[in-house]
Design a protein around this motif. Structure first.
Motif, PDB file in Angstrom:
ATOM      1  N   TYR A 260     -26.723 -13.675  84.719  1.00 17.91           N
ATOM      2  CA  TYR A 260     -27.812 -12.859  85.279  1.00 17.91           C
ATOM      3  C   TYR A 260     -28.886 -12.563  84.263  1.00 17.91           C
ATOM      4  O   TYR A 260     -28.610 -12.502  83.063  1.00 17.91           O
ATOM      5  CB  TYR A 260     -27.261 -11.522  85.795  1.00 17.91           C
ATOM      6  N   GLY A 261     -30.095 -12.335  84.745  1.00 19.83           N
ATOM      7  CA  GLY A 261     -31.188 -11.805  83.921  1.00 19.83           C
ATOM      8  C   GLY A 261     -31.385 -12.594  82.649  1.00 19.83           C
ATOM      9  O   GLY A 261     -31.426 -13.818  82.638  1.00 19.83           O
ATOM     10  N   ARG A 262     -31.470 -11.864  81.524  1.00 21.33           N
ATOM     11  CA  ARG A 262     -31.739 -12.515  80.254  1.00 21.33           C
ATOM     12  C   ARG A 262     -30.514 -12.552  79.355  1.00 21.33           C
ATOM     13  O   ARG A 262     -30.646 -12.680  78.154  1.00 21.33           O
ATOM     14  CB  ARG A 262     -32.899 -11.809  79.554  1.00 21.33           C
ATOM     15  N   GLU A 263     -29.336 -12.430  79.934  1.00 22.18           N
ATOM     16  CA  GLU A 263     -28.165 -12.463  79.059  1.00 22.18           C
ATOM     17  C   GLU A 263     -27.865 -13.907  78.669  1.00 22.18           C
ATOM     18  O   GLU A 263     -28.164 -14.834  79.419  1.00 22.18           O
ATOM     19  CB  GLU A 263     -26.950 -11.831  79.759  1.00 22.18           C
ATOM     20  N   ASN A 264     -27.279 -14.076  77.487  1.00 23.16           N
ATOM     21  CA  ASN A 264     -26.914 -15.420  77.074  1.00 23.16           C
ATOM     22  C   ASN A 264     -25.453 -15.681  77.451  1.00 23.16           C
ATOM     23  O   ASN A 264     -24.773 -14.812  78.001  1.00 23.16           O
ATOM     24  CB  ASN A 264     -27.176 -15.633  75.578  1.00 23.16           C
ATOM     25  N   ILE A 304     -29.154 -25.023  98.526  1.00 22.04           N
ATOM     26  CA  ILE A 304     -28.746 -23.791  99.207  1.00 22.04           C
ATOM     27  C   ILE A 304     -29.616 -22.671  98.653  1.00 22.04           C
ATOM     28  O   ILE A 304     -29.747 -22.518  97.441  1.00 22.04           O
ATOM     29  CB  ILE A 304     -27.258 -23.482  98.929  1.00 22.04           C
ATOM     30  N   VAL A 305     -30.207 -21.931  99.574  1.00 21.28           N
ATOM     31  CA  VAL A 305     -31.028 -20.806  99.112  1.00 21.28           C
ATOM     32  C   VAL A 305     -30.080 -19.642  98.864  1.00 21.28           C
ATOM     33  O   VAL A 305     -29.437 -19.141  99.779  1.00 21.28           O
ATOM     34  CB  VAL A 305     -32.068 -20.423 100.185  1.00 21.28           C
ATOM     35  N   SER A 306     -29.967 -19.244  97.596  1.00 19.00           N
ATOM     36  CA  SER A 306     -29.013 -18.166  97.311  1.00 19.00           C
ATOM     37  C   SER A 306     -29.766 -16.907  96.960  1.00 19.00           C
ATOM     38  O   SER A 306     -30.756 -16.925  96.242  1.00 19.00           O
ATOM     39  CB  SER A 306     -28.080 -18.558  96.182  1.00 19.00           C
ATOM     40  N   LYS A 307     -29.223 -15.835  97.501  1.00 19.09           N
ATOM     41  CA  LYS A 307     -29.817 -14.538  97.238  1.00 19.09           C
ATOM     42  C   LYS A 307     -29.083 -13.952  96.040  1.00 19.09           C
ATOM     43  O   LYS A 307     -27.888 -13.702  96.091  1.00 19.09           O
ATOM     44  CB  LYS A 307     -29.611 -13.649  98.471  1.00 19.09           C
ATOM     45  N   VAL A 314     -25.908  -5.818  83.895  1.00 19.40           N
ATOM     46  CA  VAL A 314     -26.915  -6.554  83.141  1.00 19.40           C
ATOM     47  C   VAL A 314     -28.249  -5.876  83.363  1.00 19.40           C
ATOM     48  O   VAL A 314     -28.777  -5.885  84.472  1.00 19.40           O
ATOM     49  CB  VAL A 314     -26.992  -8.027  83.590  1.00 19.40           C
ATOM     50  N   GLY A 315     -28.796  -5.320  82.294  1.00 14.94           N
ATOM     51  CA  GLY A 315     -30.023  -4.534  82.430  1.00 14.94           C
ATOM     52  C   GLY A 315     -31.229  -5.325  82.868  1.00 14.94           C
ATOM     53  O   GLY A 315     -32.098  -4.814  83.566  1.00 14.94           O
ATOM     54  N   THR A 316     -31.269  -6.595  82.455  1.00 17.06           N
ATOM     55  CA  THR A 316     -32.479  -7.382  82.717  1.00 17.06           C
ATOM     56  C   THR A 316     -32.391  -8.176  84.013  1.00 17.06           C
ATOM     57  O   THR A 316     -33.238  -9.010  84.280  1.00 17.06           O
ATOM     58  CB  THR A 316     -32.718  -8.375  81.560  1.00 17.06           C
ATOM     59  N   GLU A 319     -33.349  -8.659  91.500  1.00 17.72           N
ATOM     60  CA  GLU A 319     -33.064  -9.329  92.776  1.00 17.72           C
ATOM     61  C   GLU A 319     -34.030 -10.475  92.939  1.00 17.72           C
ATOM     62  O   GLU A 319     -35.239 -10.310  92.744  1.00 17.72           O
ATOM     63  CB  GLU A 319     -33.289  -8.351  93.928  1.00 17.72           C
ATOM     64  N   SER A 320     -33.517 -11.608  93.349  1.00 19.06           N
ATOM     65  CA  SER A 320     -34.435 -12.722  93.572  1.00 19.06           C
ATOM     66  C   SER A 320     -33.771 -13.713  94.502  1.00 19.06           C
ATOM     67  O   SER A 320     -32.597 -13.622  94.829  1.00 19.06           O
ATOM     68  CB  SER A 320     -34.796 -13.392  92.244  1.00 19.06           C
TER      69      SER A 320
END
Lengths: 380, 160
Positions: A260-264, A304-307, A314-316, A319-320
């Motif tokens: 998620y987000g900007r986590e590595n 597949i369109v995933s929500k 994860v702070g960064t 929703e997308s």
């Protein structure tokens, strides 16, 4: 900058061994297509120089623009939690025979044991040592009865099926010696002949005053081995055990989740470990690089369109929505030092967990998953 | 053809000839060695080769009963139990100068203003010690001289 396209094209020439070894197949295709395209435009413009000469084509060409991936994939991470082996492996028969022979050979090659340095005359340890030595003819306890300097010194090989070189008999001999007994059981008849020294003074006789009992080490095969308890970390102490979980679909895999987000990858793997197995495990995630990957393309090329919902941990993350053509899963190596998984409050609907050795993992996971995973797991 | 030993050697040239003169080696005098069973403090055993004639060596202090190597173990934690309140009474009368060094570190952490959050717990032991020593210096609580070296992060209490 002309240097980059120049070197890229030099690398891109198909007969370069460095190129073939270090650049992946898709990038190689792309680079050679581009170089062919640029060489073709250069040929169209001016008198065609040979396509393989990089300098000629670079003069007329535009710089190579790296293009992003044309298809988006779901990026996932999976920690491969392992318990390294706690015992060294068993020796095979050749190694046992070799080590026994080398130890017997050492009797003749090393300096003789300087016994009065350790056991002074007149101390009780001295006759003890003498008595034990008489029985086995050598200061060592792990080579059986062998006198290197006697008439039978040439006879240093043991017969087939002899248990002298086995690990268990070596340990047993050492413990018997610590208990004051001779390393091998002797018949009553021999014991009379073995005593040395003055019988009147009581030298060489073993008085049965106190029996020293030294505890034997536990067996290498534990209770968990015998019962086949796959939830125990005490099983198969000479092998590496890997943590597999059964997901909500009933498939056995390493615990995995999206990044998620900007986590590595490192942070994602740590979070997944906590979210799936709880915090009661003392683990260590080794390094920032993955040890393997598994790519799964959704069938019939349809995305597949995933929500994607924001992950609380994860702070960064936001929703997308994203169109994804498949999954790319990266495995991160982790070690467990203490604790056990607890699926009580896991966020992924995991049903079961098990600690499995490499061949047992083979038995539980799917075929394409195993093909991606098998080369990163350790045989031992 | 000259034998290899008599071939002329050029010191300036990068190519060097192998020199294979036979040389006398003394027969090595190696001490007599035994196999010994080592028993660690948690009961685990292994064998090794040694010059010691003892068949079994029982180790009393090793990595298996050290707090540094077993951070998750509750048994090895250095927790003070002051059941009857006698330690508290002693300290009220005689101060903290007689405390064990480990206790001093713990108390400095308790008195220090900073709270130990998640990030700090991940720091190495040496960083923690250095951090506490510097904090104590700043607040003027540590009496006595403190070295700049990281090792002496422990304050010297009331002793002079």
């Amino acid at each position: 900058m002309n240097a980059a396209p120049q070197s890229a094209r030099r690398i891109a020439s198909a007969n370069n061994a460095f190129f073939v070894d270090t650049v992946c197949f898709s990038c190689r295709n792309r680079l050679s297509q581009q170089s062919r395209r640029h060489a073709a435009t250069a040929a169209a413009v001016s008198d065609p120089p040979p396509a393989t000469s990089p300098q000629a084509s670079s003069r007329a060409a535009a710089p190579i623009i790296a293009k992003g991936p044309r298809k988006a994939y779901r990026l996932m991470a999976a920690p491969v939690l392992s318990r390294p082996p706690l015992l060294t492996r068993d020796l095979n028969s050749f190694e046992k025979a070799f080590y026994l022979y080398q130890k017997r050979l050492n009797e003749r090659l090393a300096m003789p044991f300087s016994r009065y340095f350790y056991y002074n005359k007149g101390t009780p340890a001295d006759p003890e040592w003498k008595r034990k030595l008489q029985a086995r003819k050598t200061p060592s306890r792990d080579i059986g009865i062998y006198d290197a300097y006697g008439n039978e010194g040439w006879n240093d090989e043991v017969l087939v099926g002899d248990r002298t070189g086995e690990r268990e008999s070596v340990v047993e001999a050492l413990i018997r010696d610590a208990e004051g007994k001779s390393i091998v059981e002797e018949s009553e008849k021999d014991q009379g002949a073995v005593t040395a020294g003055d019988a009147q003074l009581g030298e060489g006789q073993r008085r049965e005053t106190t029996k020293i009992e030294v505890e034997r080490p536990s067996s290498r095969e534990t209770e968990a081995d015998r019962s086949g308890d796959v939830k125990s970390l005490n099983r198969k102490l000479d092998r590496t055990l890997y943590l597999l979980v059964k997901n909500h679909e009933g498939r056995w895999r390493f615990p995995e989740d999206r990044v998620y987000g900007r986590e590595n990858l490192h942070q994602a793997a740590e979070r997944i470990l906590i979210q799936s197995c709880g915090i009661n495990m003392n683990t260590w995630l080794v390094g920032n690089h993955p040890i393997g990957h598994h790519a799964h393309h959704y069938p019939s090329q349809k995305p597949i369109v995933s929500k994607i919902s924001a992950n609380a941990l994860v702070g960064t993350s936001k929703e997308s929505e994203k169109e994804e053509f498949g999954e790319k899963l990266f495995f991160m190596k982790a070690r467990i030092m203490a604790g056990q998984p607890d699926l009580g409050s896991n966020a992924y609907g995991l049903q079961e967990w098990a600690w499995l050795a490499k061949e047992e993992v083979d038995g539980r996971v799917g075929r394409s998953y195993w093909a991606s995973v098998k080369n990163m797991l350790v045989e031992r | 053809m000259l034998p290899s030993t008599l071939r002329p050697q050029c010191h300036a040239c990068a190519l060097r000839q192998q020199i294979r003169h036979a040389s006398l080696l003394r027969r090595p005098k190696r001490p007599y060695s035994f196999t010994q069973l080592i028993t660690l403090s948690d009961g685990s055993t292994f064998t090794h080769r040694t010059t010691s004639p003892q068949p079994i060596y029982r180790s009393t202090k090793d990595t298996k009963n050290s707090a540094l190597w077993n951070p998750s173990s509750q048994k090895l934690l250095n927790i003070e139990e002051d059941e009857a309140g006698r330690l508290k009474r002693f300290r009220r009368r005689f101060g903290r100068g007689f405390d064990a060094e480990a206790m001093e570190q713990g108390e400095e952490a308790g008195e220090g203003a900073e709270t130990v959050d998640q990030a700090q717990q991940d720091e190495s032991l040496l960083d923690l010690i250095a951090g506490y020593g510097q904090a104590a210096e700043k607040t003027g609580e540590a009496a006595g001289v403190q070295d700049e070296a990281k090792k002496s992060g422990k304050g010297k209490g009331g002793q002079k």
